[in-house]
Design a protein around this motif. Structure first.
Motif, PDB file in Angstrom:
ATOM      1  N   THR A  69       0.854  -1.175   0.000  1.00  0.00           N
ATOM      2  CA  THR A  69       0.000   0.000   0.000  1.00  0.00           C
ATOM      3  C   THR A  69       0.893   1.229   0.000  1.00  0.00           C
ATOM      4  O   THR A  69       1.806   1.335   0.829  1.00  0.00           O
ATOM      5  CB  THR A  69      -0.915   0.014   1.244  1.00  0.00           C
ATOM      6  OG1 THR A  69      -1.676  -1.192   1.267  1.00  0.00           O
ATOM      7  CG2 THR A  69      -1.858   1.202   1.220  1.00  0.00           C
ATOM      8  N   HIS A 125      -3.205  -0.413  -8.393  1.00  0.00           N
ATOM      9  CA  HIS A 125      -4.572   0.101  -8.404  1.00  0.00           C
ATOM     10  C   HIS A 125      -4.659   1.346  -7.536  1.00  0.00           C
ATOM     11  O   HIS A 125      -4.091   1.374  -6.438  1.00  0.00           O
ATOM     12  CB  HIS A 125      -5.552  -0.935  -7.838  1.00  0.00           C
ATOM     13  CG  HIS A 125      -5.541  -2.229  -8.572  1.00  0.00           C
ATOM     14  ND1 HIS A 125      -6.395  -2.487  -9.612  1.00  0.00           N
ATOM     15  CD2 HIS A 125      -4.776  -3.344  -8.428  1.00  0.00           C
ATOM     16  CE1 HIS A 125      -6.158  -3.706 -10.073  1.00  0.00           C
ATOM     17  NE2 HIS A 125      -5.179  -4.243  -9.376  1.00  0.00           N
ATOM     18  N   ILE A 153      -6.734   3.319  -4.931  1.00  0.00           N
ATOM     19  CA  ILE A 153      -7.680   2.785  -3.956  1.00  0.00           C
ATOM     20  C   ILE A 153      -8.246   3.885  -3.065  1.00  0.00           C
ATOM     21  O   ILE A 153      -7.733   5.003  -3.033  1.00  0.00           O
ATOM     22  CB  ILE A 153      -7.023   1.699  -3.067  1.00  0.00           C
ATOM     23  CG1 ILE A 153      -5.824   2.272  -2.296  1.00  0.00           C
ATOM     24  CG2 ILE A 153      -6.617   0.496  -3.903  1.00  0.00           C
ATOM     25  CD1 ILE A 153      -5.253   1.335  -1.235  1.00  0.00           C
TER      26      ILE A 153
END
Length: 177
Positions: free
Chosen positions: A69, A95, A97
């Motif tokens: 992350t 991605h 997020i």
């Protein structure tokens, strides 16, 4: 958007990506032109994105999978960071997020020690402020799309990978198209 024939055709090409259009038409019980026209339509609409081989990173020596992350500098935006991350071969997905982080990356490495090298490369990307990682211990549900195809087509017998037959009697081993 898709019907039962589309779903059966997608399941067949997923199970046997090297099957030809003529053989697919024979197995599905429809004309060759029907299969080709539907493949063209599904490709044109982005339902089918390709027919390439599905690669296992572990078989290439990348046995560690982790999810990283990232918190990024907001003024720079996500797109420039994503472009730079695309230059790191071990980043196999990224991605944007919601939640505590800004981007989620799936990465692979040769070992836990090699994972440190990969994370160091990611943190060195301009625009990345902080990274937090978790290592995947086992894949409980592998990437799959056939149950989604069955649901979109309204097919009752959604396939389950490794559990017998799938859509329209086609084997249910799912993979990338």
């Amino acid at each position: 958007m898709i019907d039962d024939l589309d779903a059966r055709m997608i399941a067949l090409f997923t199970a046997e990506p090297r099957i030809g259009v003529l053989e697919a038409s024979r197995r599905l019980g429809v004309a060759r032109g029907t299969v080709q026209a539907r493949l063209d339509r599904l490709s044109r609409h982005g339902v089918i994105r390709g027919f390439g081989p599905q690669i296992d990173p572990a078989a290439l020596g990348y046995g560690v999978t982790a999810f990283v992350t990232l918190q990024i500098r907001q003024p720079g935006g996500h797109d420039p960071v994503a472009e730079r991350l695309a230059g790191v071969p071990e980043v196999i997905e990224a991605h944007t997020i919601t939640g505590a982080g800004d981007m989620l990356c799936r990465v692979v490495a040769r070992s836990n020690q090699d994972l440190q090298r990969v994370i160091d490369m990611i943190v060195a990307v301009r625009g990345v402020e902080r990274a937090s990682s978790v290592i995947s211990l086992a894949t409980q549900v592998p990437y799959r799309t056939l149950p989604l195809v069955a649901a979109a087509a309204g097919t009752e017998n959604a396939p389950e990978p490794g559990r017998g037959r799938g859509i329209g009697g086609v084997p249910a081993n799912d993979g990338a198209l």
